[in-house]
Enzyme design. Structure first.
Site, PDB file in Angstrom:
ATOM      1  N   TYR A  98      50.955   8.499  -6.273  1.00 48.08           N
ATOM      2  CA  TYR A  98      51.219   8.603  -4.829  1.00 48.08           C
ATOM      3  C   TYR A  98      51.559  10.026  -4.391  1.00 48.08           C
ATOM      4  CZ  TYR A  98      51.884   3.750  -6.213  1.00 48.08           C
ATOM      5  OH  TYR A  98      51.742   2.515  -6.787  1.00 48.08           O
TER       6      TYR A  98
ATOM      7  N   TYR B  46      54.888  -6.454  -3.755  1.00 49.56           N
ATOM      8  CA  TYR B  46      54.074  -5.449  -4.449  1.00 49.56           C
ATOM      9  C   TYR B  46      53.445  -6.096  -5.682  1.00 49.56           C
ATOM     10  CZ  TYR B  46      52.356  -1.475  -6.972  1.00 49.56           C
ATOM     11  OH  TYR B  46      51.513  -0.632  -7.648  1.00 49.56           O
TER      12      TYR B  46
ATOM     13  N   ASP C  53      54.333 -13.341 -10.336  1.00 52.26           N
ATOM     14  CA  ASP C  53      54.145 -12.002 -10.879  1.00 52.26           C
ATOM     15  C   ASP C  53      55.479 -11.552 -11.480  1.00 52.26           C
ATOM     16  OD1 ASP C  53      53.966  -9.292 -11.288  1.00 52.26           O
ATOM     17  OD2 ASP C  53      52.962  -8.847  -9.390  1.00 52.26           O
TER      18      ASP C  53
ATOM     19  N   LYS D 280      54.487  -4.318 -17.820  1.00 49.40           N
ATOM     20  CA  LYS D 280      55.602  -3.361 -17.869  1.00 49.40           C
ATOM     21  C   LYS D 280      56.405  -3.391 -19.185  1.00 49.40           C
ATOM     22  CE  LYS D 280      56.032  -1.696 -13.279  1.00 49.40           C
ATOM     23  NZ  LYS D 280      55.505  -2.315 -12.069  1.00 49.40           N
TER      24      LYS D 280
HETATM   25  C1  LIG Z   1      54.186  -2.495 -11.515  1.00 48.17           C
HETATM   26  C2  LIG Z   1      53.829  -3.809 -10.950  1.00 48.17           C
HETATM   27  C3  LIG Z   1      52.489  -4.240 -10.895  1.00 48.17           C
HETATM   28  C4  LIG Z   1      51.337  -3.375 -11.323  1.00 48.17           C
HETATM   29  O1  LIG Z   1      51.345  -3.067 -12.688  1.00 48.17           O
HETATM   30  P1  LIG Z   1      50.544  -1.783 -13.222  1.00 48.17           P
HETATM   31  O2  LIG Z   1      50.749  -1.831 -14.698  1.00 48.17           O
HETATM   32  O3  LIG Z   1      51.163  -0.599 -12.550  1.00 48.17           O
HETATM   33  O4  LIG Z   1      49.121  -1.967 -12.824  1.00 48.17           O
HETATM   34  C5  LIG Z   1      52.242  -5.502 -10.385  1.00 48.17           C
HETATM   35  N1  LIG Z   1      53.236  -6.294  -9.965  1.00 48.17           N
HETATM   36  C6  LIG Z   1      54.536  -5.913 -10.020  1.00 48.17           C
HETATM   37  C7  LIG Z   1      55.591  -6.856  -9.556  1.00 48.17           C
HETATM   38  C8  LIG Z   1      54.874  -4.659 -10.491  1.00 48.17           C
HETATM   39  O5  LIG Z   1      56.158  -4.268 -10.514  1.00 48.17           O
END
Ligand SMILES: *Cc1c(COP(=O)(O)O)cnc(C)c1O
Length: 430
Positions: free
Chosen positions: A18, A146, A247, A276
């Site tokens: 970004y 997000y 997610d 992550k």
């Molecule tokens: C970081 C994140 C993503 C994206 O993961 P990347 O490995 O950066 O592609 C998707 N959802 C959530 C909740 C995140 O924190």
């Protein structure tokens, strides 16, 4: 190249997350990292409050994770996953099936969080398509979410933060309900689910799945919402026969005090994304898990799931991930997370008195000071580095999610720096 040349080349040629090419943000060159410390090329050491964006839960340069990578490197770093399997992928998948809520038992290994979200969305669409429901191609989510930066994931990010207006011709249009407004500890009231419920009632015919970050809205504002909200979402999804995608990319592997955040609500999704912290911050890897019902549904009448990245199931990443999860399981991690939570609550709550502070909140190892106005990130970043800590604020948020191995005194250094900056924050000139 000396230190300065290295920084100069970087500023001239390399994109960071970004960032602008004409007004680059200053960067700090890290030479090595160990435990909770990042070492800069100029010799300074910083205590890490970010875990490299939720990932490095056991800290850096961990001997067991290093061995897992080195040993796997000597066997093979990669082999294609089409028609081939290997122990690291099986070990990791076995752990994921065992740890995630019960009905999740089919694992898709993929490269990054955003990809796992794409995969989750495709699973939901393909499931309904195979049931003859070609009309079910929409998703329902909430504002301030997000889910990643690829197009499918972007389409369910907050429409304003995600700058949907820039992509009107290419982004699919999904349904957005208001962001969950009931805080984590707040008393539940049915009014909090009204908007979501209404959107579902009106559009359920076209909706394949609901997608949410459970309990913590991360990059969209670091907000913690009520487990009751999640329980009601699950009930409503069941009522209308709609799939639920959770997610857990940021929240997974203990970050909120439970192994997965959905455990706060005692519910399980039909599809779950993890990433992550999966490899303990060593390398990129993510996974999407689903149930037998969805797996069978997609596969009926000769159907196949149409996704297969080149580096799918990368053995190096899988071996590190399996070791990372085993480390977590051997560790009294609940106790560590609980201690971090208690200490952050004690130390950060002082900030609620400050005139520029809007809110202070803590959940698990996530500590947030929300200001009334956005900080000047460049200035704030430098002030943190000058205080010997790595904390990267964004917008109105000064927050940390340190590695679980952080010691009491080290955590105090982080919270002290946060309090100092929050007391007299460098604000963005409007
Ligand atoms: C970081 C994140 C993503 C994206 O993961 P990347 O490995 O950066 O592609 C998707 N959802 C959530 C909740 C995140 O924190």
């Amino acid at each position: 190249m000396d230190y300065q040349q290295l920084l100069d080349f970087d500023q001239e040629h390399i994109w960071h997350p970004y960032t602008s090419m004409t007004d680059p943000q200053p960067v700090y060159a890290v030479e090595s990292a160990s435990g909770v410390r990042l070492k800069l090329y100029d010799g300074r050491e910083l205590i890490d409050g970010m875990s490299s964006w939720w990932a490095a839960i056991h800290g850096y340069n961990h001997p067991d994770l290093n061995s897992a990578a080195k040993e796997q490197l000597d066997r093979m770093s990669h082999v294609m996953f089409g028609g081939i399997t290997h122990r690291p992928a099986v070990d990791l998948s076995e752990l994921l099936v065992r740890l995630t809520p019960n009905p999740l038992e089919k694992v898709f290994l993929c490269d990054a969080g955003s990809v796992s979200v794409e995969v989750g969305i495709k699973m939901a669409m393909q499931y309904w398509f195979a049931q003859g429901r070609k009309d079910k191609q929409k998703l329902l989510t909430v504002r301030s979410g997000y889910h990643g930066d690829t197009f499918g994931a972007m389409s369910v990010c907050d429409p304003i933060n995600g700058m949907h207006e820039m992509y009107t011709e290419v982004l699919p249009r999904h349904y957005f309900a208001e962001a969950p407004a009931c805080d984590f500890h707040e008393k539940w009231d049915e009014k909090y689910i009204q908007d979501f419920k209404q959107k579902l009632e009106q559009n359920h015919q076209n909706i394949a799945a609901v997608i949410l970050e459970p309990i913590v809205q991360g990059a969209g504002g670091m907000r913690f919402y009520s487990p009751e909200y999640l329980r009601r979402v699950r009930e409503l999804c069941d009522h209308y026969g709609i799939l639920l995608i959770l997610d857990e990319i940021a929240t997974g592997f203990g970050r909120t005090g439970r192994m997965f955040a959905c455990e706060h609500a005692g519910i399980s999704p039909d599809i779950m994304c993890v990433g992550k912290a999966l490899t303990g911050g060593y390398m990129t890897l993510a996974a999407t898990l689903t149930t037998r019902r969805i797996g069978d549904g997609i596969s009926q009448n000769g159907g196949v799931f149409m996704h297969g990245p080149t580096f799918m199931g990368n053995p190096l990443a899988c071996n590190v991930a399996a070791t990372n999860i085993s480390l977590l399981l051997q560790d009294p991690w609940q106790e560590k997370v609980q201690n971090i939570e208690t200490q952050m609550l004690e130390e950060l709550s002082l900030a609620s008195e400050y005139q520029d502070v809007y809110d202070v909140r803590v959940l698990g190892t996530i500590g947030v000071i929300e200001l009334k106005q956005p900080v000047d990130m460049k200035k704030a970043q430098k002030e943190f580095v000058d205080r010997g800590v790595w904390i990267r604020p964004f917008g109105r948020l000064i927050y940390i999610m340190p590695p679980y191995i952080i010691k009491r005194e080290e955590l105090s250094q982080l919270t002290t720096a946060m309090l100092e900056i929050a007391k007299n924050p460098p604000l963005q000139q409007s």
